[in-house]
Design a protein around this motif. Sequence first.
Motif, PDB file in Angstrom:
ATOM      1  N   LEU A 181      54.743  14.333  -0.684  1.00  0.00           N
ATOM      2  CA  LEU A 181      53.268  14.420  -0.226  1.00  0.00           C
ATOM      3  C   LEU A 181      53.344  14.015   1.358  1.00  0.00           C
ATOM      4  CD1 LEU A 181      50.396  15.340  -0.439  1.00  0.00           C
ATOM      5  CD2 LEU A 181      50.028  13.090  -1.207  1.00  0.00           C
ATOM      6  N   ALA A 182      53.858  12.943   1.586  1.00  0.00           N
ATOM      7  CA  ALA A 182      54.100  12.212   2.851  1.00  0.00           C
ATOM      8  C   ALA A 182      54.900  13.066   3.960  1.00  0.00           C
ATOM      9  CB  ALA A 182      54.478  10.885   2.757  1.00  0.00           C
ATOM     10  N   ASN A 183      55.823  13.700   3.234  1.00  0.00           N
ATOM     11  CA  ASN A 183      56.622  14.359   4.159  1.00  0.00           C
ATOM     12  C   ASN A 183      56.305  15.776   4.627  1.00  0.00           C
ATOM     13  OD1 ASN A 183      58.689  12.309   4.190  1.00  0.00           O
ATOM     14  ND2 ASN A 183      59.615  13.145   2.151  1.00  0.00           N
ATOM     15  N   GLN A 184      55.156  16.022   4.018  1.00  0.00           N
ATOM     16  CA  GLN A 184      54.620  17.535   4.148  1.00  0.00           C
ATOM     17  C   GLN A 184      53.667  17.243   5.588  1.00  0.00           C
ATOM     18  OE1 GLN A 184      52.516  18.763   0.930  1.00  0.00           O
ATOM     19  NE2 GLN A 184      54.209  19.279  -0.386  1.00  0.00           N
ATOM     20  N   ALA A 185      54.037  18.358   6.377  1.00  0.00           N
ATOM     21  CA  ALA A 185      53.486  18.403   7.755  1.00  0.00           C
ATOM     22  C   ALA A 185      51.891  18.739   7.554  1.00  0.00           C
ATOM     23  CB  ALA A 185      53.963  19.290   8.567  1.00  0.00           C
ATOM     24  N   GLU A 186      51.554  19.647   6.690  1.00  0.00           N
ATOM     25  CA  GLU A 186      50.046  20.113   6.285  1.00  0.00           C
ATOM     26  C   GLU A 186      49.880  19.883   4.808  1.00  0.00           C
ATOM     27  OE1 GLU A 186      49.950  24.011   7.512  1.00  0.00           O
ATOM     28  OE2 GLU A 186      50.431  23.623   9.764  1.00  0.00           O
ATOM     29  N   ASN A 187      48.652  19.367   4.518  1.00  0.00           N
ATOM     30  CA  ASN A 187      48.029  19.230   3.342  1.00  0.00           C
ATOM     31  C   ASN A 187      47.767  20.709   2.778  1.00  0.00           C
ATOM     32  OD1 ASN A 187      45.864  19.752   4.292  1.00  0.00           O
ATOM     33  ND2 ASN A 187      45.130  17.562   4.151  1.00  0.00           N
ATOM     34  N   GLU A 188      47.971  21.741   3.318  1.00  0.00           N
ATOM     35  CA  GLU A 188      47.515  23.108   2.815  1.00  0.00           C
ATOM     36  C   GLU A 188      48.547  23.360   1.442  1.00  0.00           C
ATOM     37  OE1 GLU A 188      44.776  24.653   3.629  1.00  0.00           O
ATOM     38  OE2 GLU A 188      44.522  23.189   5.169  1.00  0.00           O
ATOM     39  N   LEU A 189      49.579  22.719   1.566  1.00  0.00           N
ATOM     40  CA  LEU A 189      50.772  22.927   0.565  1.00  0.00           C
ATOM     41  C   LEU A 189      50.298  22.511  -0.693  1.00  0.00           C
ATOM     42  CD1 LEU A 189      53.961  22.617   2.653  1.00  0.00           C
ATOM     43  CD2 LEU A 189      52.551  24.666   2.177  1.00  0.00           C
ATOM     44  N   VAL A 190      49.353  21.562  -0.826  1.00  0.00           N
ATOM     45  CA  VAL A 190      49.022  20.937  -2.157  1.00  0.00           C
ATOM     46  C   VAL A 190      47.458  21.248  -2.445  1.00  0.00           C
ATOM     47  CG1 VAL A 190      48.496  18.593  -2.998  1.00  0.00           C
ATOM     48  CG2 VAL A 190      50.268  18.835  -1.412  1.00  0.00           C
ATOM     49  N   ASP A 191      47.389  21.759  -3.663  1.00  0.00           N
ATOM     50  CA  ASP A 191      45.984  22.353  -4.171  1.00  0.00           C
ATOM     51  C   ASP A 191      45.126  21.211  -4.777  1.00  0.00           C
ATOM     52  OD1 ASP A 191      46.401  25.233  -3.876  1.00  0.00           O
ATOM     53  OD2 ASP A 191      48.417  24.759  -4.833  1.00  0.00           O
ATOM     54  N   SER A 192      45.809  20.044  -5.155  1.00  0.00           N
ATOM     55  CA  SER A 192      44.933  19.021  -5.688  1.00  0.00           C
ATOM     56  C   SER A 192      45.952  17.704  -5.545  1.00  0.00           C
ATOM     57  CB  SER A 192      44.684  19.270  -7.159  1.00  0.00           C
ATOM     58  OG  SER A 192      43.882  18.142  -7.954  1.00  0.00           O
ATOM     59  N   ILE A 193      45.192  16.685  -5.468  1.00  0.00           N
ATOM     60  CA  ILE A 193      45.737  15.168  -5.668  1.00  0.00           C
ATOM     61  C   ILE A 193      45.149  14.409  -6.755  1.00  0.00           C
ATOM     62  CG2 ILE A 193      46.290  13.165  -4.207  1.00  0.00           C
ATOM     63  CD1 ILE A 193      46.234  14.708  -1.728  1.00  0.00           C
ATOM     64  N   VAL A 194      46.012  13.682  -7.552  1.00  0.00           N
ATOM     65  CA  VAL A 194      45.605  12.879  -8.493  1.00  0.00           C
ATOM     66  C   VAL A 194      45.998  11.436  -8.165  1.00  0.00           C
ATOM     67  CG1 VAL A 194      45.753  12.415 -11.043  1.00  0.00           C
ATOM     68  CG2 VAL A 194      46.114  14.946 -10.286  1.00  0.00           C
ATOM     69  N   VAL A 195      44.925  10.488  -7.985  1.00  0.00           N
ATOM     70  CA  VAL A 195      45.369   9.193  -7.914  1.00  0.00           C
ATOM     71  C   VAL A 195      45.096   8.351  -9.291  1.00  0.00           C
ATOM     72  CG1 VAL A 195      44.562   7.138  -6.547  1.00  0.00           C
ATOM     73  CG2 VAL A 195      44.396   9.587  -5.612  1.00  0.00           C
ATOM     74  N   VAL A 196      45.997   7.956  -9.623  1.00  0.00           N
ATOM     75  CA  VAL A 196      46.262   6.953 -10.817  1.00  0.00           C
ATOM     76  C   VAL A 196      45.996   5.544 -10.394  1.00  0.00           C
ATOM     77  CG1 VAL A 196      47.684   6.692 -12.984  1.00  0.00           C
ATOM     78  CG2 VAL A 196      47.461   8.992 -11.697  1.00  0.00           C
ATOM     79  N   PHE A 197      45.393   4.877 -11.332  1.00  0.00           N
ATOM     80  CA  PHE A 197      45.419   3.269 -11.325  1.00  0.00           C
ATOM     81  C   PHE A 197      45.485   2.861 -12.920  1.00  0.00           C
ATOM     82  CE2 PHE A 197      40.971   4.151 -11.533  1.00  0.00           C
ATOM     83  CZ  PHE A 197      40.583   3.029 -12.320  1.00  0.00           C
ATOM     84  N   SER A 198      45.859   1.542 -12.962  1.00  0.00           N
ATOM     85  CA  SER A 198      45.837   0.900 -14.127  1.00  0.00           C
ATOM     86  C   SER A 198      44.569   0.131 -14.425  1.00  0.00           C
ATOM     87  CB  SER A 198      47.125   0.061 -14.521  1.00  0.00           C
ATOM     88  OG  SER A 198      46.938  -0.649 -15.601  1.00  0.00           O
ATOM     89  N   VAL A 199      43.854  -0.010 -15.598  1.00  0.00           N
ATOM     90  CA  VAL A 199      42.699  -0.441 -15.749  1.00  0.00           C
ATOM     91  C   VAL A 199      42.938  -2.306 -16.011  1.00  0.00           C
ATOM     92  CG1 VAL A 199      41.350   1.396 -16.676  1.00  0.00           C
ATOM     93  CG2 VAL A 199      42.825   0.207 -18.078  1.00  0.00           C
ATOM     94  N   ASN A 204      44.342  -0.405  -4.269  1.00  0.00           N
ATOM     95  CA  ASN A 204      45.203   0.455  -3.852  1.00  0.00           C
ATOM     96  C   ASN A 204      44.841   1.806  -3.722  1.00  0.00           C
ATOM     97  OD1 ASN A 204      46.631  -1.668  -2.830  1.00  0.00           O
ATOM     98  ND2 ASN A 204      48.258  -1.513  -4.399  1.00  0.00           N
ATOM     99  N   GLY A 205      44.412   2.454  -4.738  1.00  0.00           N
ATOM    100  CA  GLY A 205      44.024   3.747  -5.289  1.00  0.00           C
ATOM    101  C   GLY A 205      42.768   4.096  -4.373  1.00  0.00           C
ATOM    102  N   VAL A 206      42.013   2.870  -4.361  1.00  0.00           N
ATOM    103  CA  VAL A 206      40.698   3.218  -3.461  1.00  0.00           C
ATOM    104  C   VAL A 206      40.995   3.337  -1.933  1.00  0.00           C
ATOM    105  CG1 VAL A 206      38.380   2.337  -2.432  1.00  0.00           C
ATOM    106  CG2 VAL A 206      39.241   2.095  -5.099  1.00  0.00           C
ATOM    107  N   ARG A 207      41.937   2.675  -1.449  1.00  0.00           N
ATOM    108  CA  ARG A 207      42.277   2.883  -0.136  1.00  0.00           C
ATOM    109  C   ARG A 207      42.947   4.183   0.219  1.00  0.00           C
ATOM    110  NH1 ARG A 207      43.513  -2.959  -0.309  1.00  0.00           N
ATOM    111  NH2 ARG A 207      45.670  -2.393  -1.188  1.00  0.00           N
TER     112      ARG A 207
END
Length: 322
Positions: A176-194, A202-205
């Motif tokens: 994801l960081a190496n992609q020049a544009e985020n148009e190539l990604v349809d969705s992002i899932v941020v996972v954290f541990s309870v 870190n997930g909030v940031r």
Amino acid sequence: MFSNMNQLRDIQYKEDLLKKLQPVERSSSLRIERPTSLVIRQHRRNSLPSPSVIKAIVHTPDLERVRSFSLTRDGLKNCGDKIRRRSTYSIATSEGPDSLSTGATSSLESICQRQQFKVAIIGSAGVGKKSLKNQFATSEELYINNKNDSNRDQGEICVLMDDEESCVIFVDETELANQAENELVDSIVVVFSVVDNKSFKNGVRKIEMIRQEFEFEKPLFLVANKVDQARQRVVTEKDAKKVATRYNCKYIETSVALNHNVDQLLAGIIRQVRSRRQSSTYNPECEMTKDTKTASMFTKILLQKLMKIGHPDFLCTRLFDV
């Protein structure tokens, strides 16, 4: 003479006494014969193959698994996994005599109509990102702490939901960081541990950066994993819902160890991405009705905002509402 007769009587008496003392062998109509060898009864076999057999089938290069879901009034229904010959763009392969018919269509038409979604799963180390992706691939096995599949990383999953097939391709944070544009990604899932407050911060940031700096307006999911460890939990559901509501995210709590809400998350991602693509589809022939559509869209957004009043966590927890 009398002495001899007395001796004969004594001998006869002793013989009769011995006969009485001997055990009497009783006869019975029912006799149980002891087996000379161990006999093992074979239990009735299940009609479905065992997970090890299914696992061997899926690892065959020519075969692939298709997960099937259906959205009903009662919620998400898991219609089971189907095994089919791997889809290609060759007519001979898809319609040839060697094609495997297992309930999931493999015709050229369905292959051409299959949509491809690219989804990024990010988060801190140790929150269960890899296990979550592997659990997406099946509902028949648990991949948490599976040493045999420690090097396996599921990167592509075929899903049939509401008679429409989609291919979900997962990318990690590095891709994801190496992609020049985020148009190539349809969705992002941020996972954290309870059970890890640092992973939540870190997930909030990450969410703040995605929404504010990258101006990512596509579906964003905040996933609270490891909810099975309730005694060690340090991140409350209330705090996580506040973050999800603030940044317009969908929120769900999962447990890969129990396969809890994993299917709901996968179906929710597909549902949100499909809706996003349909709403952003441009049709030049309908340009004259643009003002009408804009007015109706404005009305829809206004109604959604009105629904939020008094229900701050209503929209963020309903993954299938668009």
